[in-house]
Enzyme design. Structure first.
Site, PDB file in Angstrom:
ATOM      1  N   LYS A 228      -2.626  -5.585  12.739  1.00 21.14           N
ATOM      2  CA  LYS A 228      -2.632  -4.132  12.491  1.00 21.14           C
ATOM      3  C   LYS A 228      -2.949  -3.332  13.743  1.00 21.14           C
ATOM      4  O   LYS A 228      -3.464  -3.861  14.733  1.00 21.14           O
ATOM      5  CB  LYS A 228      -3.608  -3.796  11.352  1.00 21.14           C
ATOM      6  CG  LYS A 228      -3.028  -4.159   9.992  1.00 21.14           C
ATOM      7  CD  LYS A 228      -3.820  -3.624   8.840  1.00 21.14           C
ATOM      8  CE  LYS A 228      -3.134  -4.028   7.523  1.00 21.14           C
ATOM      9  NZ  LYS A 228      -3.961  -3.749   6.354  1.00 21.14           N
ATOM     10  N   ARG A 262      -6.087 -11.819   4.251  1.00 19.67           N
ATOM     11  CA  ARG A 262      -4.622 -11.644   4.105  1.00 19.67           C
ATOM     12  C   ARG A 262      -4.016 -11.615   5.499  1.00 19.67           C
ATOM     13  O   ARG A 262      -4.269 -10.684   6.269  1.00 19.67           O
ATOM     14  CB  ARG A 262      -4.346 -10.339   3.351  1.00 19.67           C
ATOM     15  CG  ARG A 262      -2.867 -10.057   3.116  1.00 19.67           C
ATOM     16  CD  ARG A 262      -2.679  -8.715   2.420  1.00 19.67           C
ATOM     17  NE  ARG A 262      -1.274  -8.480   2.119  1.00 19.67           N
ATOM     18  CZ  ARG A 262      -0.410  -7.971   2.991  1.00 19.67           C
ATOM     19  NH1 ARG A 262      -0.791  -7.639   4.213  1.00 19.67           N
ATOM     20  NH2 ARG A 262       0.852  -7.791   2.650  1.00 19.67           N
TER      21      ARG A 262
HETATM   22  C1  9MG Z   1       0.087  -4.986   1.178  1.00 26.46           C
HETATM   23  N1  9MG Z   1      -0.985  -4.827   2.139  1.00 26.46           N
HETATM   24  C2  9MG Z   1      -0.857  -4.471   3.446  1.00 26.46           C
HETATM   25  N2  9MG Z   1      -2.065  -4.408   4.026  1.00 26.46           N
HETATM   26  C3  9MG Z   1      -2.978  -4.744   3.064  1.00 26.46           C
HETATM   27  C4  9MG Z   1      -4.367  -4.854   3.036  1.00 26.46           C
HETATM   28  O1  9MG Z   1      -5.117  -4.585   4.100  1.00 26.46           O
HETATM   29  N3  9MG Z   1      -4.952  -5.211   1.889  1.00 26.46           N
HETATM   30  C5  9MG Z   1      -4.213  -5.468   0.776  1.00 26.46           C
HETATM   31  N4  9MG Z   1      -4.876  -5.815  -0.348  1.00 26.46           N
HETATM   32  N5  9MG Z   1      -2.881  -5.366   0.740  1.00 26.46           N
HETATM   33  C6  9MG Z   1      -2.283  -5.013   1.876  1.00 26.46           C
END
Ligand code: 9MG
Length: 283
Positions: A228, A262
């Site tokens: 990010k 994630r």
């Molecule tokens: C779909 N998506 C993209 N970034 C995310 C994040 O930080 N958390 C979650 N739960 N979904 C995300």
């Protein structure tokens, strides 16, 4: 490992996620540009192979998304989203030993993918779309509630907070109350601070530093920072060079109680998780 007050057993459809330790969730975007070589069937095969590789690398969850949350991304209809997501959910459920998370805010997608074998609903809009609370409740699946203000298209238009961590906590408390009102018990909820969603770099860094505050809810935390812009802006790195920054944040997030990470880079993150777990388990 941060001690926890929640049950470490999270039923996810026909599987159970053991939250006694941290899990890696691999990201599988099925937007048209994600697997763009070849026709429909080869795209489905490519997506399945990618999911398979992430499972082999140690992912215990795969997050399948058919609607981009990037600022400026084109909106998709529920039918278009379902046509992207349903076939891959069905194949993963049939062929891989993994929990399928569906990254969706769309009630029809929640209902149909739950029927096809999804084990978790990951909604960046925290069930605020019309009908989403009832649809999620009806699936019986756990839900990840994430903090965001506005919509992906406008969320980065000068976001303001008096105290970002307090306001994220207040938002999540309100969403948990809405869930309780439709019968989604707290035991089914995973919480996410929403890094990169309606936050400046300083908001993201401050929220990360104080992330433990979210443990007040006694629910597992999911953290998504992989590649990010908070890494890009801090280190002045383009998207392809954010791995080390992401791994540093993954390690820090674990220390602050994150139970699901994630990520795009599954193998590397699994090494981080295994190494930290080994130290924590030592005498
Ligand atoms: C779909 N998506 C993209 N970034 C995310 C994040 O930080 N958390 C979650 N739960 N979904 C995300």
């Amino acid at each position: 490992m941060t001690s926890v007050s929640f049950s470490t057993r999270l039923p996810c459809g026909n599987r159970v996620l053991d939250l006694a330790h941290t899990h890696v969730m691999g990201i599988l975007n099925v937007t048209p540009d994600s697997f763009s070589d070849g026709g429909r069937f080869s795209q489905l095969d490519a997506a399945l192979r990618h999911a398979e590789a992430m499972v082999a690398a140690g992912a215990t969850l795969i997050d399948v998304g058919g609607e981009s949350t990037r600022p400026g991304a084109r909106a998709v209809s529920p039918l278009e989203e379902l046509e992207r997501v349903a076939p891959i959910v069905e194949r993963i459920h049939r062929e891989l030993d993994v929990i399928i998370s569906v990254d969706t805010s769309t009630p029809a997608v929640m209902r149909e993918t739950a029927r096809l074998g999804a084990g978790l609903i990951n909604d960046v809009r925290s069930l605020q779309r019309d009908g989403a609370l009832d649809a999620a409740a009806a699936t019986g699946l756990p839900v990840c509630l994430m903090h965001m203000l506005g919509e992906p298209g406008d969320m980065q238009n000068d976001p303001h907070y008096r105290n970002v961590t307090e306001e994220v906590c207040a938002f999540l408390a309100e969403r948990m109350a809405q869930c309780a009102a439709v019968g989604i018990a707290a035991e089914r909820i995973v919480l996410d601070p929403g890094f990169g969603f309606a936050k400046t770099l300083q908001h993201n860094l401050s929220l990360f530093k104080h992330m433990e505050a979210l443990n007040v809810f006694g629910r597992p935390l999911l953290v998504g920072v992989s590649r990010k812009s908070m890494i890009g802006h801090t280190l002045n790195r383009p998207v392809g060079e954010r791995l080390y920054g992401g791994l540093a944040l993954a390690a820090l997030a674990m220390g602050k109680g994150a139970r699901i990470l994630r990520v795009h880079d599954v193998a590397e993150t699994v090494d981080v998780v295994r190494m930290i777990t080994a130290v924590e388990m030592a005498e």
